[in-house]
Design an enzyme around this catalytic site. Structure first.
Site, PDB file in Angstrom:
ATOM      1  N   LYS A  38     -67.801 -14.475  43.234  1.00 49.00           N
ATOM      2  CA  LYS A  38     -68.214 -15.058  41.947  1.00 49.00           C
ATOM      3  C   LYS A  38     -69.130 -16.263  42.146  1.00 49.00           C
ATOM      4  O   LYS A  38     -70.141 -16.405  41.464  1.00 49.00           O
ATOM      5  CB  LYS A  38     -66.990 -15.500  41.123  1.00 49.00           C
ATOM      6  CG  LYS A  38     -66.068 -14.382  40.697  1.00 49.00           C
ATOM      7  CD  LYS A  38     -64.961 -14.896  39.808  1.00 49.00           C
ATOM      8  CE  LYS A  38     -64.079 -15.929  40.483  1.00 49.00           C
ATOM      9  NZ  LYS A  38     -63.243 -15.366  41.565  1.00 49.00           N
ATOM     10  N   VAL A  46     -70.971 -17.091  44.758  1.00 43.96           N
ATOM     11  CA  VAL A  46     -72.263 -16.690  45.332  1.00 43.96           C
ATOM     12  C   VAL A  46     -73.124 -15.997  44.274  1.00 43.96           C
ATOM     13  O   VAL A  46     -74.332 -16.252  44.169  1.00 43.96           O
ATOM     14  CB  VAL A  46     -72.043 -15.786  46.569  1.00 43.96           C
ATOM     15  CG1 VAL A  46     -73.334 -15.130  47.013  1.00 43.96           C
ATOM     16  CG2 VAL A  46     -71.449 -16.622  47.710  1.00 43.96           C
ATOM     17  N   LYS A  85     -67.116 -24.861  35.823  1.00 45.73           N
ATOM     18  CA  LYS A  85     -65.903 -24.262  36.401  1.00 45.73           C
ATOM     19  C   LYS A  85     -64.749 -24.862  35.603  1.00 45.73           C
ATOM     20  O   LYS A  85     -64.321 -25.996  35.863  1.00 45.73           O
ATOM     21  CB  LYS A  85     -65.802 -24.632  37.892  1.00 45.73           C
ATOM     22  CG  LYS A  85     -64.605 -24.032  38.600  1.00 45.73           C
ATOM     23  CD  LYS A  85     -64.825 -22.604  39.052  1.00 45.73           C
ATOM     24  CE  LYS A  85     -63.579 -22.061  39.775  1.00 45.73           C
ATOM     25  NZ  LYS A  85     -63.760 -20.696  40.274  1.00 45.73           N
TER      26      LYS A  85
HETATM   27  N1  LIG Z   1     -72.901 -10.641  48.764  1.00 43.53           N
HETATM   28  C1  LIG Z   1     -72.180 -11.188  49.747  1.00 43.53           C
HETATM   29  N2  LIG Z   1     -72.316 -10.753  51.013  1.00 43.53           N
HETATM   30  C2  LIG Z   1     -71.577 -11.287  51.998  1.00 43.53           C
HETATM   31  N3  LIG Z   1     -70.670 -12.269  51.835  1.00 43.53           N
HETATM   32  C3  LIG Z   1     -70.493 -12.725  50.611  1.00 43.53           C
HETATM   33  C4  LIG Z   1     -71.222 -12.209  49.484  1.00 43.53           C
HETATM   34  N4  LIG Z   1     -70.811 -12.844  48.368  1.00 43.53           N
HETATM   35  C5  LIG Z   1     -69.874 -13.719  48.768  1.00 43.53           C
HETATM   36  N5  LIG Z   1     -69.682 -13.663  50.100  1.00 43.53           N
HETATM   37  C6  LIG Z   1     -68.721 -14.448  50.893  1.00 43.53           C
HETATM   38  O1  LIG Z   1     -67.414 -14.088  50.441  1.00 43.53           O
HETATM   39  C7  LIG Z   1     -66.589 -15.252  50.342  1.00 43.53           C
HETATM   40  C8  LIG Z   1     -66.114 -15.391  48.909  1.00 43.53           C
HETATM   41  O2  LIG Z   1     -67.247 -15.610  48.064  1.00 43.53           O
HETATM   42  P1  LIG Z   1     -67.164 -16.549  46.805  1.00 43.53           P
HETATM   43  O3  LIG Z   1     -66.684 -17.909  47.173  1.00 43.53           O
HETATM   44  O4  LIG Z   1     -68.483 -16.440  46.103  1.00 43.53           O
HETATM   45  O5  LIG Z   1     -66.027 -15.784  45.984  1.00 43.53           O
HETATM   46  P2  LIG Z   1     -65.308 -16.217  44.643  1.00 43.53           P
HETATM   47  O6  LIG Z   1     -65.015 -14.966  43.883  1.00 43.53           O
HETATM   48  O7  LIG Z   1     -66.117 -17.251  43.965  1.00 43.53           O
HETATM   49  O8  LIG Z   1     -63.959 -16.861  45.198  1.00 43.53           O
HETATM   50  P3  LIG Z   1     -62.883 -17.724  44.373  1.00 43.53           P
HETATM   51  O9  LIG Z   1     -61.970 -16.714  43.739  1.00 43.53           O
HETATM   52  O10 LIG Z   1     -62.211 -18.527  45.438  1.00 43.53           O
HETATM   53  O11 LIG Z   1     -63.629 -18.565  43.361  1.00 43.53           O
HETATM   54  C9  LIG Z   1     -67.426 -16.433  50.812  1.00 43.53           C
HETATM   55  O12 LIG Z   1     -67.152 -16.679  52.163  1.00 43.53           O
HETATM   56  C10 LIG Z   1     -68.860 -15.939  50.606  1.00 43.53           C
HETATM   57  O13 LIG Z   1     -69.743 -16.569  51.498  1.00 43.53           O
HETATM   58 MG   LIG Z   2     -65.553 -19.164  43.362  1.00 42.35          MG
END
Ligand SMILES: Nc1ncnc2c1ncn2[C@@H]1O[C@H](COP(=O)(O)OP(=O)(O)OP(=O)(O)O)[C@@H](O)[C@H]1O
Ligand SMILES: [Mg+2]
Length: 148
Positions: A15, A17, A37
């Site tokens: 999310k 990213v 957030k």
């Molecule tokens: N498209 C992608 N390709 C490879 N790795 C990714 C990609 N998107 C995110 N990641 C990696 O996956 C992990 C989780 O990503 P991210 O923090 O964006 O998730 P999130 O859903 O926001 O997590 P949370 O639930 O903790 O908020 C991070 O280490 C990020 O660098």
């Molecule tokens: Mg996040």
């Protein structure tokens, strides 16, 4: 002006990213961007949260949080266990509307998945999205269809 709720099929699906990617694309078009957030879980004190991570990845965005809770749990549970106030859909909608008054794009990143509870009434980010009539961007991991 656009308000987009960024949610996902769960935690750690990308999310933040994806939010940063939309923020960067918006900035590249010359638009001003705010990232909200509403409930940042799993962080304490001045640790950078997801909104700060979007700013690090995308650049010049306004980063805002409404609450932060130390335990990496659903916001309603994390707030209860920490003895802190919950953040309801009205709070989220009000904060997003204020940001939308002075930014072209407002991106709201949820905690966990779309139906994670934010308060004792069981409100979710979907309720905030409905109040705002916001578009919802659902982030899913590649191949997740097999586990759904
Ligand atoms: N498209 C992608 N390709 C490879 N790795 C990714 C990609 N998107 C995110 N990641 C990696 O996956 C992990 C989780 O990503 P991210 O923090 O964006 O998730 P999130 O859903 O926001 O997590 P949370 O639930 O903790 O908020 C991070 O280490 C990020 O660098
Ligand atoms: Mg996040």
């Amino acid at each position: 002006m656009a308000i987009v709720v960024v949610t996902g099929t769960g935690t750690e699906v990308g999310k933040t990213v994806a939010t940063a990617a939309v923020a960067a694309a918006s900035l590249a078009q010359g638009l001003s961007v705010a990232v909200l957030k509403p409930a940042q879980t799993g962080v304490t004190g001045g640790e950078p949260g997801d909104a700060a991570e979007v700013a690090r990845l995308a650049g010049e965005v306004t980063a805002a949080e409404l609450a932060r809770y130390p335990e990496p749990l659903a916001p309603a549970t994390a707030a209860l266990r920490a003895g802190l106030d919950t953040v309801g859909p009205e709070d989220i909608a009000e904060a997003a509307a204020k940001l939308a008054a002075v930014h072209d794009v407002v991106l709201i990143e949820g905690a966990g998945g779309l139906l994670v509870r934010y308060d004792a009434q069981g409100s979710t980010l979907a309720d905030a999205a409905a109040l705002l009539r916001a578009r919802v961007l659902l982030v899913a991991p590649a191949g997740s269809a097999r586990s759904m």
